[in-house]
Design a protein around this motif. Structure first.
Motif, short mmCIF file in Angstrom:
data_model
loop_
_atom_site.label_atom_id
_atom_site.label_comp_id
_atom_site.label_asym_id
_atom_site.label_seq_id
_atom_site.Cartn_x
_atom_site.Cartn_y
_atom_site.Cartn_z
N LEU A 1 16.49 27.65 16.41
CA LEU A 1 17.95 27.84 16.08
C LEU A 1 19.00 27.16 16.68
O LEU A 1 20.05 26.41 16.23
N LEU B 1 23.53 20.62 13.41
CA LEU B 1 24.75 20.55 12.43
C LEU B 1 25.95 20.10 13.17
O LEU B 1 26.87 19.78 12.51
N ILE B 2 26.07 20.32 14.51
CA ILE B 2 27.19 19.82 15.25
C ILE B 2 27.45 18.63 15.75
O ILE B 2 28.59 17.92 15.92
N ALA C 1 21.57 24.27 15.37
CA ALA C 1 22.98 24.05 15.69
C ALA C 1 23.53 22.72 16.19
O ALA C 1 24.42 22.17 15.89
N ARG D 1 32.55 33.23 7.06
CA ARG D 1 34.03 33.39 6.83
C ARG D 1 34.81 32.09 6.42
O ARG D 1 35.71 32.35 5.49
N GLU D 2 34.57 31.04 7.23
CA GLU D 2 35.42 29.98 7.16
C GLU D 2 35.29 29.45 5.67
O GLU D 2 35.95 28.89 4.93
N GLY E 1 26.81 40.31 12.20
CA GLY E 1 27.71 39.57 12.70
C GLY E 1 27.62 38.25 12.58
O GLY E 1 28.63 37.63 12.26
N ALA E 2 26.33 37.74 12.71
CA ALA E 2 26.10 36.41 12.70
C ALA E 2 26.47 35.74 11.33
O ALA E 2 27.16 34.72 11.07
N LEU F 1 30.28 36.02 10.69
CA LEU F 1 31.03 34.55 11.43
C LEU F 1 30.88 33.39 10.90
O LEU F 1 31.70 32.54 10.73
N ALA F 2 29.30 33.07 10.46
CA ALA F 2 29.13 31.90 9.75
C ALA F 2 29.73 31.60 8.33
O ALA F 2 29.98 30.57 7.89
N VAL G 1 23.16 44.76 14.01
CA VAL G 1 24.52 44.35 14.06
C VAL G 1 24.63 43.17 14.37
O VAL G 1 25.40 42.29 13.97
N ALA G 2 23.82 42.29 15.32
CA ALA G 2 23.78 40.97 15.44
C ALA G 2 23.57 40.11 14.38
O ALA G 2 24.22 39.08 13.97
#
Lengths: 100, 191
Positions: free
Chosen positions: B73, B80-81, B77, B177-178, B170-171, B174-175, B166-167
């Motif tokens: 993971l 990706l970043i 990331a 929404r944009e 939530g992840a 969060l990922a 929940v995690a």
């Protein structure tokens, strides 16, 4: 033997705290957080092996900590991705978009 | 695992040097991809250390969860970043870093002092009679961990499953929404 392992985990913990405070990159800060979790896990497993090898409760606690750390890494990386989409940067000192 | 003491010490020395070098590499290397790979190396070394400490189930869980999930993971990331900004670490060496370094070194020395001053042999002797009684019955650690998880630690176990759910949700939110907002903007420009 126990003292060696405790010293090793103390070293890992201090390296993790140092990296967490000084790193500029958000992903590197998450990596250092994982280092801190691992130091705690090493302590728990070492104590449960040396002092409590009949009923190994330290290992069960370390399994709980591993699960919580996996959830934390998922949430943290999702937050980093969301902030990166907003700011086009992962530097910690540029994250001033949290308002209350 | 019953191993001779010298063999044990040698393997432990190798693991210790690997852990120290790997953790220093995680925080000191400027390229973050190498840093993520060193983190995977540290995780593998820690799981071998668990094998030395007779904790085989935790070692397997460490390999599966940390190396297989968390490290992959983190590498995803990073990929990706990553923006190819290879700034030199020592250029940005500020006063705050020096203060943190002295603070962490002093914490380490303090912990070391406490560890070496504690008389572990007395604590061994205190827990020894507790150890002899049950040691013959429970040899299989995996079976023991399973029965403990489903009897005494049942409530934390269930709470942990809820936290993981929940995690996960939530992840995902969060990922995602944009992206939805960008889609709406594109629709707006199209009309």
């Amino acid at each position: 033997m126990l003292e060696h392992i405790l010293t090793l985990s103390a070293f890992l913990f201090c390296i993790g705290v140092f990296g967490l405070i000084t790193s500029r990159n958000m992903v590197r800060a998450l990596m250092c957080l994982e280092l801190i979790f691992n130091a705690v896990n090493i302590n728990l497993v070492a104590f449960s092996n040396f002092l409590d090898s009949s009923q190994i409760k330290g290992e069960i606690f370390s399994i709980f900590i591993i699960a919580i750390a996996a959830a934390e890494a998922t949430i943290g990386l999702a937050i980093v991705l969301a902030i990166y989409r907003n700011r086009k940067s992962t530097r910690i000192d540029q994250f001033n978009l949290l308002k209350w | 695992m019953k191993l001779p003491e010298s063999f044990y010490e040698t393997i432990f020395l190798f693991l210790e040097s690997g852990l120290i070098l790997g953790s220093l590499g995680v925080i000191l290397l400027t390229n973050i991809v190498y840093s993520a790979l060193f983190l995977g190396f540290v995780f593998v070394c820690i799981s071998l250390l668990y094998l030395l400490l007779n904790a085989d189930f935790v070692a397997a869980a460490q390999i599966l969860i940390y190396v297989g999930a968390v490290n992959v993971l983190i590498i995803f990331a990073v990929m990706l970043i990553n923006k190819k900004q290879y700034s030199n670490f020592f250029v940005y060496w500020t006063i705050g870093d020096g203060i943190t370094l002295t603070l962490c070194t002093s914490i380490f020395l303090l912990l070391n002092n406490f560890i070496s001053n504690t008389s572990w042999s007395k604590i061994f002797l205190m827990t020894k009679p507790n150890l002899v009684v049950k040691d013959i019955i429970l040899i299989n650690t995996v079976r023991h961990i399973g029965s403990e998880l489903l009897t005494e630690f049942l409530l934390p176990f269930e709470l942990m499953s809820i936290i993981l759910l929940v995690a996960l949700i939530g992840a995902i939110t969060l990922a995602r929404r944009e992206k939805k907002i960008e889609l709406e903007k594109n629709d707006f420009f199209n009309f």
